[in-house]
Scaffold this active site. Sequence first.
Site, PDB file in Angstrom:
ATOM      1  N   LEU A 249       0.885  -1.251   0.329  1.00 37.17           N
ATOM      2  CA  LEU A 249       0.145   0.018  -0.012  1.00 37.17           C
ATOM      3  C   LEU A 249       1.020   1.252   0.158  1.00 37.17           C
ATOM      4  O   LEU A 249       0.448   2.324  -0.627  1.00 37.17           O
ATOM      5  CB  LEU A 249      -0.929  -0.086   1.176  1.00 37.17           C
ATOM      6  N   GLY A 250       1.856   1.165   0.508  1.00 37.07           N
ATOM      7  CA  GLY A 250       2.944   2.475   0.608  1.00 37.07           C
ATOM      8  C   GLY A 250       3.759   2.015   1.525  1.00 37.07           C
ATOM      9  O   GLY A 250       4.084   0.995   2.506  1.00 37.07           O
TER      10      GLY A 250
ATOM     11  N   GLY B  81       7.404   4.135   3.693  1.00 36.46           N
ATOM     12  CA  GLY B  81       8.245   5.580   4.047  1.00 36.46           C
ATOM     13  C   GLY B  81       9.319   5.293   4.802  1.00 36.46           C
ATOM     14  O   GLY B  81      10.016   4.121   4.903  1.00 36.46           O
TER      15      GLY B  81
ATOM     16  N   GLY C 184       8.574   2.800   7.696  1.00 36.75           N
ATOM     17  CA  GLY C 184       8.197   1.154   7.283  1.00 36.75           C
ATOM     18  C   GLY C 184       7.062   1.280   6.217  1.00 36.75           C
ATOM     19  O   GLY C 184       7.244   2.024   5.318  1.00 36.75           O
ATOM     20  N   THR C 185       6.647   0.058   6.088  1.00 38.32           N
ATOM     21  CA  THR C 185       5.944  -0.426   4.994  1.00 38.32           C
ATOM     22  C   THR C 185       4.567  -0.905   5.324  1.00 38.32           C
ATOM     23  O   THR C 185       4.452  -1.576   6.387  1.00 38.32           O
ATOM     24  CB  THR C 185       6.774  -1.598   3.893  1.00 38.32           C
ATOM     25  N   VAL C 186       3.514  -0.469   4.583  1.00 37.10           N
ATOM     26  CA  VAL C 186       1.952  -1.068   4.823  1.00 37.10           C
ATOM     27  C   VAL C 186       1.783  -1.846   3.687  1.00 37.10           C
ATOM     28  O   VAL C 186       2.059  -1.479   2.439  1.00 37.10           O
ATOM     29  CB  VAL C 186       1.287   0.161   5.025  1.00 37.10           C
TER      30      VAL C 186
ATOM     31  N   LYS D 281       0.788  -3.172   8.598  1.00 33.39           N
ATOM     32  CA  LYS D 281       1.923  -2.221   8.914  1.00 33.39           C
ATOM     33  C   LYS D 281       3.316  -2.864   9.551  1.00 33.39           C
ATOM     34  O   LYS D 281       2.993  -3.364  10.560  1.00 33.39           O
ATOM     35  CB  LYS D 281       1.598  -0.942   9.728  1.00 33.39           C
TER      36      LYS D 281
ATOM     37  N   ASP E 228      -0.090  14.080  15.201  1.00 35.28           N
ATOM     38  CA  ASP E 228       0.098  14.331  13.634  1.00 35.28           C
ATOM     39  C   ASP E 228      -1.191  14.182  12.715  1.00 35.28           C
ATOM     40  O   ASP E 228      -1.258  13.253  11.727  1.00 35.28           O
ATOM     41  CB  ASP E 228       1.255  13.127  13.187  1.00 35.28           C
TER      42      ASP E 228
END
Length: 723
Positions: free
Chosen positions: A22-23, A25, A28-30, A44, A138
């Site tokens: 999904l993405g 950054g 980490g990664t999702v 996640k 956030d």
Amino acid sequence: MPTPLTHDDPVALGPYRLIARLGSGGMGTVYVARSAGGRTVALKTMHAGIAADPAARVRFRLEVDAARVIGDRFGARVMDADPLAETPWLATEYVLGPALDEAVEAGGPLPEQSVRALGAGLCSALGQLHRSDVVHRDLKPSNILVTAYGPKVIDFGIARAIGDDRLTRAGAAVGTPAFMSPEQATGQEHDAAGDVFALAGVLVYAATGHGPFGSGQAADLLYRVRYAEADLGGVPAALVPLLARCLAKEPGERPTTAQLASRLHDGVGEFADHLPDWLLADIARRAADVWRVVPQRLPAPAVEAGPSEVTAPPARRGRSRRGFLAGAGAVAVTAAVGGGIWSYRRRDTTPPAKEPRQTRNIAPLWQYGGRGSLEMDWWGLIRPYRANGSIWLPMNATVKRLDPSDGRSRQLLFEGNWWQAAAVNDRLYLLGQDFDGQGRSMAIVTWDEEQSYARRTSTRLADAAYVIKPNQLLCISDDVVYVAAGYGKEAEDYGFLPSQTWTLRAADLKTGKTLWTKPLPKRPARSHRLHFLAAKVVGGRLVTLQEVADKKVHLVVRDTGSGSVLWDTPYDVEDIDSLRSEIAADGSRVYVGGDRLRALRLSDGSQVWATESGRRYSPPTLKKGVLYTVGKGVGLTAVDPERGTRLWTEATTEAEEAYTGWQPVIGNRYAYYKNGFQLRAVSLTAHDIALTYQTDAVQFHADTRSGLVLGVDDDFLSAYPLT
């Protein structure tokens, strides 16, 4: 949107198989992932390098805790987590909706009513956190998912308890500069008022497409947040004073989430009612697309093979030994490189090793239809019929004939409606027009395969107007057809009129004679509810689920010889259209679902047995002496039809979305029912989930001759293997 896995992504984490990315950054990664039972989750993870930092692991654990605090109403429900794993992971529900920033980028700023409803929903979400002494810290458009039921707040990576600064370095600004509060921008205490500041920034973005302090370098943004006035240009005038107060530099001047919510929205209407059509369409598309995600993995990067060519020195006449050895060495090197190239090409051209058989999220064998093509106005979803080696779809102006092997339409034939059809012994029968009756009678027609036309039988029903749309062909048994026939004027809206006369009739298909006629109650004008939901002949009885009035259903049992009512009892269910399932009955009992699973004596309607109340059951299916039903929260259950005792229950921990709106379909090896957006195939011997299929269907029919489960929704007829 999901993208393929990379070659070095793990195959699974915990009990979840990774499907797509999904993405990714800095932290980490999702992933999109699925459980063994077919549940789709967002999973996640934390990058290995970051996971080596004990403080980062503590943050991850706090994120899990914060996600649990906000709950599944305002956030993504936490399904499972392992902060102590070598690769820490968190699995949450897969939220069906876009992030706010994606929605605004795709469709533009939201209208004022949408912004107000969004803000009120976010106030409730933040209020839930603040009451638990947790602040988000956030909040930004990319951390807000817009669903049809309201916004959901995600990503609690830097959330923490109010007053807890153990994981924050003194003077450090943690968060996203464009949506930080002034106090957060200077590394000071960020409490609930700081979340309100960020929320106002989010609403400015939703209303205008830009944040209140513009864009640019982080240092510039932090300066504007601390000292500049917010840019509220483009914000609806009625919202400007309220959002300006939320964006006050002093925390004490900002309203609380409760105060803000009361000023934003009065709470009237569903959240979806306040969203623009394009956003609702995007939500619906995403809901459908997630179940069509097929596992894909990118190959590893090709390893360079080194120099592609090695050239030997020019040959000389009368080589020396040294020259010979040098030449031999060159040949050897060339052969080695050539062998490497050949091997590489061989790997490319050899068929890949056969992948393991897919058992989860399998696509349908084929689909037929299109947008809204199977919703028959007020009359509900179309019912497919199997006859003459084909699947027939009576669709009013035409009856479409499909090839069971691939779903292709063979012909467009005569007119007919699904509630005016029946298939018996591989023959299709329909109510048809009696051209000799001058509009005062109907005929029973059947498809003549040799002549390729709809042939009238000898059975004609007098004092019956074919043009009246709600006429019904209930069923055919032992060459007797049962029909609900109307007589009188056709309604302008094709429904009922109080002046119409309605009767239930039985007619002999061999002799054409009407055996008996019984009156049916009148229907009010503008009603579009058919008299009968289902009918079945068993043990000399005509068992019917009859709507005696709109949305009021009775189980009515008649004598097939005379048509007399033997007994009549109310049948209360949440979803009346679920009763269009085939009736479960044998020579002794009728079986019904609802708030309890019950068996009633066929002879007099008295109760033989019933389960305890408190659990909802689907309409049951009777197959080979076993009664099958779907229980809310438990899934598929097999019951002894004589005693009502449970024989076995599906082995699953994922039955919260078990669908009780239709009966299960029973094959020889598997039982099929819908759970969430999956059609489950449950083993009849092992009692576990053997296969899952992608489905949007809500009604399922067994085509035993073709070996298919046929699922129907508004748009498509979908075919699945019936095993």
